[in-house]
Enzyme design. Structure first.
Site, PDB file in Angstrom:
ATOM      1  N   LYS A 199       9.618  41.573 -26.434  1.00  0.00           N
ATOM      2  CA  LYS A 199       8.624  42.508 -25.892  1.00  0.00           C
ATOM      3  C   LYS A 199       7.186  42.049 -26.205  1.00  0.00           C
ATOM      4  O   LYS A 199       6.971  41.190 -27.073  1.00  0.00           O
ATOM      5  CB  LYS A 199       8.894  43.903 -26.462  1.00  0.00           C
ATOM      6  N   TYR A 223      13.264  50.514 -16.420  1.00  0.00           N
ATOM      7  CA  TYR A 223      13.593  51.586 -17.375  1.00  0.00           C
ATOM      8  C   TYR A 223      13.932  52.913 -16.686  1.00  0.00           C
ATOM      9  O   TYR A 223      13.860  53.966 -17.313  1.00  0.00           O
ATOM     10  CB  TYR A 223      12.431  51.787 -18.351  1.00  0.00           C
ATOM     11  N   PHE A 249       8.922  59.767 -23.434  1.00  0.00           N
ATOM     12  CA  PHE A 249       8.241  58.504 -23.743  1.00  0.00           C
ATOM     13  C   PHE A 249       8.220  57.525 -22.557  1.00  0.00           C
ATOM     14  O   PHE A 249       7.717  56.412 -22.678  1.00  0.00           O
ATOM     15  CB  PHE A 249       8.874  57.829 -24.974  1.00  0.00           C
ATOM     16  N   ARG A 263      23.219  44.000 -29.901  1.00  0.00           N
ATOM     17  CA  ARG A 263      22.744  45.307 -30.369  1.00  0.00           C
ATOM     18  C   ARG A 263      22.763  45.357 -31.900  1.00  0.00           C
ATOM     19  O   ARG A 263      21.867  45.911 -32.529  1.00  0.00           O
ATOM     20  CB  ARG A 263      23.613  46.439 -29.787  1.00  0.00           C
ATOM     21  N   ARG A 306      14.738  43.972 -35.527  1.00  0.00           N
ATOM     22  CA  ARG A 306      13.746  45.053 -35.519  1.00  0.00           C
ATOM     23  C   ARG A 306      13.246  45.392 -36.921  1.00  0.00           C
ATOM     24  O   ARG A 306      12.082  45.747 -37.099  1.00  0.00           O
ATOM     25  CB  ARG A 306      14.327  46.275 -34.814  1.00  0.00           C
ATOM     26  N   ASN A 321       8.998  47.721 -30.835  1.00  0.00           N
ATOM     27  CA  ASN A 321      10.133  47.293 -31.665  1.00  0.00           C
ATOM     28  C   ASN A 321      10.640  45.890 -31.305  1.00  0.00           C
ATOM     29  O   ASN A 321      11.783  45.541 -31.584  1.00  0.00           O
ATOM     30  CB  ASN A 321      11.242  48.347 -31.626  1.00  0.00           C
ATOM     31  N   HIS A 349      14.363  44.054 -26.629  1.00  0.00           N
ATOM     32  CA  HIS A 349      15.254  44.909 -25.831  1.00  0.00           C
ATOM     33  C   HIS A 349      16.606  44.228 -25.743  1.00  0.00           C
ATOM     34  O   HIS A 349      16.681  42.995 -25.704  1.00  0.00           O
ATOM     35  CB  HIS A 349      14.699  45.071 -24.405  1.00  0.00           C
ATOM     36  N   GLU A 351      20.544  44.446 -15.437  1.00  0.00           N
ATOM     37  CA  GLU A 351      19.312  43.941 -16.054  1.00  0.00           C
ATOM     38  C   GLU A 351      19.174  42.422 -15.889  1.00  0.00           C
ATOM     39  O   GLU A 351      18.064  41.912 -15.713  1.00  0.00           O
ATOM     40  CB  GLU A 351      19.276  44.336 -17.528  1.00  0.00           C
TER      41      GLU A 351
HETATM   42  N1  UDP Z   1      11.285  54.447 -27.244  1.00  0.00           N
HETATM   43  C1  UDP Z   1      10.124  55.087 -27.645  1.00  0.00           C
HETATM   44  N2  UDP Z   1      10.226  56.294 -28.265  1.00  0.00           N
HETATM   45  C2  UDP Z   1      11.420  56.888 -28.529  1.00  0.00           C
HETATM   46  C3  UDP Z   1      12.584  56.237 -28.134  1.00  0.00           C
HETATM   47  C4  UDP Z   1      12.490  55.016 -27.488  1.00  0.00           C
HETATM   48  O1  UDP Z   1       9.035  54.580 -27.439  1.00  0.00           O
HETATM   49  O2  UDP Z   1      11.441  57.981 -29.113  1.00  0.00           O
HETATM   50  C5  UDP Z   1      11.186  53.142 -26.567  1.00  0.00           C
HETATM   51  C6  UDP Z   1      11.554  51.977 -27.463  1.00  0.00           C
HETATM   52  O3  UDP Z   1      10.712  50.893 -27.160  1.00  0.00           O
HETATM   53  C7  UDP Z   1      12.970  51.687 -27.054  1.00  0.00           C
HETATM   54  C8  UDP Z   1      12.934  51.991 -25.555  1.00  0.00           C
HETATM   55  O4  UDP Z   1      12.075  53.119 -25.465  1.00  0.00           O
HETATM   56  O5  UDP Z   1      13.328  50.357 -27.336  1.00  0.00           O
HETATM   57  C9  UDP Z   1      14.253  52.328 -24.920  1.00  0.00           C
HETATM   58  O6  UDP Z   1      14.849  53.384 -25.653  1.00  0.00           O
HETATM   59  P1  UDP Z   1      16.395  53.336 -26.028  1.00  0.00           P
HETATM   60  O7  UDP Z   1      16.767  54.686 -26.529  1.00  0.00           O
HETATM   61  O8  UDP Z   1      17.177  52.781 -24.880  1.00  0.00           O
HETATM   62  O9  UDP Z   1      16.410  52.326 -27.264  1.00  0.00           O
HETATM   63  P2  UDP Z   1      16.994  50.837 -27.391  1.00  0.00           P
HETATM   64  O10 UDP Z   1      18.184  50.734 -26.470  1.00  0.00           O
HETATM   65  O11 UDP Z   1      15.882  49.916 -27.000  1.00  0.00           O
HETATM   66  O12 UDP Z   1      17.370  50.707 -28.837  1.00  0.00           O
HETATM   67 MG    MG Z   2      18.438  51.204 -24.488  1.00  0.00          MG
END
Ligand code: UDP
Ligand code: MG
Length: 136
Positions: free
Chosen positions: A12, A52, A60, A88, A105, A115, A118, A129
């Site tokens: 990112k 997204y 968010f 993951r 992370r 973070n 992705h 994706e």
């Molecule tokens: N995100 C955020 N605030 C939140 C949760 C998620 O800004 O409270 C952002 C964060 O960058 C995250 C992305 O949205 O990586 C996608 O969220 P997801 O729940 O899919 O998390 P991930 O799969 O990336 O762990």
């Molecule tokens: Mg996700």
């Protein structure tokens, strides 16, 4: 039993900006991921909104799309046995504060939004994706 999968990873903007791309790619390679394809791109806000889409009802969503389109990112196809789950695990929890020691992370993330990486969360989303970035 072997279950070779491909998953989409993104380095990112916060990590690209801090010149962490090579270091993060090394983490993937050291954990036996093959980087099959990679490209550095800067996407538009509307492309980020499409990427997204799954989060469009979340509070968010707008900030997230602004952020992903704010600077260059590196999209990669990673391949490994159980790549989706393994990536993951290697990424760690969404919030770097909650991520386990040794995860990307934990080490590089700044905050829940910045973070650093992705990773696709399912086979279906991995296909979508990967196509998003690499279907020509
Ligand atoms: N995100 C955020 N605030 C939140 C949760 C998620 O800004 O409270 C952002 C964060 O960058 C995250 C992305 O949205 O990586 C996608 O969220 P997801 O729940 O899919 O998390 P991930 O799969 O990336 O762990
Ligand atoms: Mg996700």
């Amino acid at each position: 039993m072997s279950n070779i999968q491909q998953t989409l990873s993104i380095i990112k903007p916060d990590a690209v900006e801090r010149n962490l791309s090579e270091e993060i790619k090394k983490v993937f390679k050291n954990n036996n991921f093959n980087i099959l394809k990679e490209k550095k791109v800067k996407i538009s806000k509307s492309e980020a909104e499409k990427f997204y889409q799954i989060h469009q009802t979340k509070p968010f969503y707008n900030d997230l799309c602004e952020y992903l389109s704010s600077g260059p990112i590196i999209a990669m196809i990673l391949e490994k046995n159980d790549a989706i789950l393994e990536n993951r695990k290697l990424m760690g929890a969404t919030d770097p504060l909650k991520a386990d020691i040794g995860t990307i992370r934990k080490k590089y993330g700044i905050s829940i939004d910045k973070n650093s990486v992705h990773g696709s969360d399912s086979e279906e989303n991995a296909k979508k994706e990967i196509d998003f970035f690499f279907k020509d």
